[in-house]
Design an enzyme around this catalytic site. Structure first.
Site, PDB file in Angstrom:
ATOM      1  N   PRO A   2       0.897  -1.287  -0.306  1.00 27.90           N
ATOM      2  CA  PRO A   2      -0.311   0.050  -0.243  1.00 27.90           C
ATOM      3  C   PRO A   2       0.601   1.483   0.271  1.00 27.90           C
ATOM      4  O   PRO A   2       1.480   1.306   0.966  1.00 27.90           O
ATOM      5  CB  PRO A   2      -0.385  -0.180   1.451  1.00 27.90           C
ATOM      6  CG  PRO A   2      -0.731  -1.932   1.751  1.00 27.90           C
ATOM      7  CD  PRO A   2       0.743  -2.219   1.430  1.00 27.90           C
ATOM      8  N   GLU A   3       0.590   1.924  -1.030  1.00 28.58           N
ATOM      9  CA  GLU A   3       1.059   3.656  -1.136  1.00 28.58           C
ATOM     10  C   GLU A   3       0.220   4.832  -0.392  1.00 28.58           C
ATOM     11  O   GLU A   3      -0.584   4.002  -0.439  1.00 28.58           O
ATOM     12  CB  GLU A   3       1.624   4.298  -2.555  1.00 28.58           C
ATOM     13  CG  GLU A   3       2.477   2.824  -2.552  1.00 28.58           C
ATOM     14  CD  GLU A   3       2.794   2.938  -4.662  1.00 28.58           C
ATOM     15  OE1 GLU A   3       3.079   3.920  -5.100  1.00 28.58           O
ATOM     16  OE2 GLU A   3       3.223   2.110  -5.086  1.00 28.58           O
ATOM     17  N   LYS A  58       2.879   6.777   4.413  1.00 24.71           N
ATOM     18  CA  LYS A  58       2.289   5.519   4.245  1.00 24.71           C
ATOM     19  C   LYS A  58       1.860   4.513   5.589  1.00 24.71           C
ATOM     20  O   LYS A  58       1.646   3.583   5.542  1.00 24.71           O
ATOM     21  CB  LYS A  58       3.504   4.108   3.696  1.00 24.71           C
ATOM     22  CG  LYS A  58       3.719   4.805   2.289  1.00 24.71           C
ATOM     23  CD  LYS A  58       4.192   3.741   1.999  1.00 24.71           C
ATOM     24  CE  LYS A  58       5.422   4.456   0.609  1.00 24.71           C
ATOM     25  NZ  LYS A  58       6.401   3.078   0.685  1.00 24.71           N
ATOM     26  N   ARG A 112       1.852 -12.196   4.914  1.00 26.04           N
ATOM     27  CA  ARG A 112       2.494 -11.920   4.837  1.00 26.04           C
ATOM     28  C   ARG A 112       3.346 -11.914   6.692  1.00 26.04           C
ATOM     29  O   ARG A 112       5.080 -11.871   6.487  1.00 26.04           O
ATOM     30  CB  ARG A 112       3.915 -11.772   3.899  1.00 26.04           C
ATOM     31  CG  ARG A 112       3.746 -12.663   2.774  1.00 26.04           C
ATOM     32  CD  ARG A 112       4.035 -11.792   1.762  1.00 26.04           C
ATOM     33  NE  ARG A 112       5.774 -12.515   1.338  1.00 26.04           N
ATOM     34  CZ  ARG A 112       6.202 -11.452   0.285  1.00 26.04           C
ATOM     35  NH1 ARG A 112       5.917 -11.173  -0.361  1.00 26.04           N
ATOM     36  NH2 ARG A 112       7.782 -12.081   0.862  1.00 26.04           N
ATOM     37  N   ARG A 155      19.804  15.452  -2.086  1.00 30.33           N
ATOM     38  CA  ARG A 155      20.515  14.007  -2.712  1.00 30.33           C
ATOM     39  C   ARG A 155      20.497  14.061  -4.188  1.00 30.33           C
ATOM     40  O   ARG A 155      19.948  13.713  -4.951  1.00 30.33           O
ATOM     41  CB  ARG A 155      19.553  13.271  -1.746  1.00 30.33           C
ATOM     42  CG  ARG A 155      20.141  11.536  -2.286  1.00 30.33           C
ATOM     43  CD  ARG A 155      19.359  10.772  -1.491  1.00 30.33           C
ATOM     44  NE  ARG A 155      19.837   9.178  -2.324  1.00 30.33           N
ATOM     45  CZ  ARG A 155      18.821   7.874  -2.140  1.00 30.33           C
ATOM     46  NH1 ARG A 155      17.531   8.618  -1.930  1.00 30.33           N
ATOM     47  NH2 ARG A 155      19.795   7.004  -3.084  1.00 30.33           N
ATOM     48  N   ARG A 264      14.810  -2.172  -8.232  1.00 31.73           N
ATOM     49  CA  ARG A 264      13.226  -2.236  -8.132  1.00 31.73           C
ATOM     50  C   ARG A 264      12.866  -2.400 -10.172  1.00 31.73           C
ATOM     51  O   ARG A 264      13.087  -1.242 -10.546  1.00 31.73           O
ATOM     52  CB  ARG A 264      12.200  -0.557  -7.471  1.00 31.73           C
ATOM     53  CG  ARG A 264      12.805  -0.539  -6.333  1.00 31.73           C
ATOM     54  CD  ARG A 264      12.587  -1.820  -4.843  1.00 31.73           C
ATOM     55  NE  ARG A 264      11.147  -1.424  -4.945  1.00 31.73           N
ATOM     56  CZ  ARG A 264       9.763  -0.748  -4.460  1.00 31.73           C
ATOM     57  NH1 ARG A 264      10.306   0.203  -3.539  1.00 31.73           N
ATOM     58  NH2 ARG A 264       8.513  -1.204  -4.456  1.00 31.73           N
TER      59      ARG A 264
END
Ligand SMILES: [Zn+2]
Length: 274
Positions: A2-3, A58, A112, A155, A264
């Site tokens: 879930p985002e 989140k 999980r 960054r 990813r």
């Protein structure tokens, strides 16, 4: 996983369904999912009223009377389900249950078992600054274009990885990062330092557009995500690049490519994204 749009959907639902309820008792068959001591956890929450439910990035904050806050991480497969009637059988993946005075139950289901519940104390000052180690929420009013520019200049990496960096800005995961960068017409491998002001602006507005649209469609159900009624989201039908490798770009018919950035899965249109 879930985002922000999925977590926001759950938080809005919980405020409608269980705000003002009293927690009468708590049950768990997965002690490791409770940070700290289970007995202390039960003692701290039983008898408390649910003041409201909030979200930072989140993360879900279940705010109880007396300043007690339960920080809920859904992680990979966590789901929060509100049940009005006592089910005949406990669902296989339900590992924690909050029993409420009205007879409703708030169940934490987790296939999980990476999700967690944790008691935290939030002072007013911390509330202003968010959660420790978590960057600014992308729907926070203070997340302006100039703040976004400051964050991405802080960054040196590629644009995709900075969008995913929860310490810098909170809420975006892999699905929406891919969709946002496509919407902005930027190649996901572009370094943050190479972006022109107009490109940064395009990414910032793509974040707002994609996230708000995904909330409107109650999130994306690619694998396990379900809302508090166990229903799927609908944004998966709107995805333009995510998991669409080998298919045609909806704008130019070029075949969508798949690659990996920071391990990813990354999807982009080689023609539309420069
Ligand atoms: Zn294209």
């Amino acid at each position: 996983m879930p985002e922000l749009p999925e977590v926001q959907t759950i938080v809005s639902d919980l405020n409608m369904k269980i705000k003002g309820e009293i927690v009468t008792s708590f049950w768990s068959d997965w002690k490791k999912g409770i940070r700290g001591n289970l007995r202390k956890f039960k003692k701290e929450i039983e008898g408390k009223k649910i003041i409201n439910v909030e979200r930072i990035g989140k993360n879900i904050l279940l705010k109880l009377s007396g300043g007690t806050v339960v920080l809920i991480h859904l992680r990979m497969t966590g789901a929060l389900l509100v049940k009005s009637q006592i089910p005949k059988f406990k669902e296989k993946y339900t590992h924690h249950i909050f029993f409420l005075k009205s007879g409703k139950r708030l169940e934490f289901s987790d296939i999980r078992k990476f999700g967690s519940l944790e008691l935290i104390k939030i002072s007013k000052k911390e509330k202003m600054a968010g959660l420790k180690g978590i960057g600014i929420d992308i729907l926070d009013k203070k997340f302006t274009l100039s703040e976004f520019n400051r964050v991405i200049e802080s960054r040196k990496t590629n644009i995709k990885q900075i969008l995913l960096d929860q310490r810098k800005m909170a809420g975006i995961g892999n699905i929406y990062a891919n969709e946002i960068i496509y919407e902005a017409g930027i190649n996901p491998k572009r370094s943050t330092s190479s972006l022109r002001p107009t490109e940064k602006k395009a990414i910032y507005f793509a974040i707002k557009k994609i996230i708000k649209k995904a909330i409107k469609f109650r999130g994306t159900s690619i694998s396990d995500y379900r809302d508090s009624s166990g229903e799927r989201g609908k944004f998966q039908k709107m995805l333009k690049v995510y998991q669409r490798a080998g298919q045609k770009c909806s704008k130019c018919d070029t075949i969508i490519k798949r690659s990996a950035i920071g391990q990813r899965s990354t999807f982009h249109c080689p023609k539309c994204q420069k």
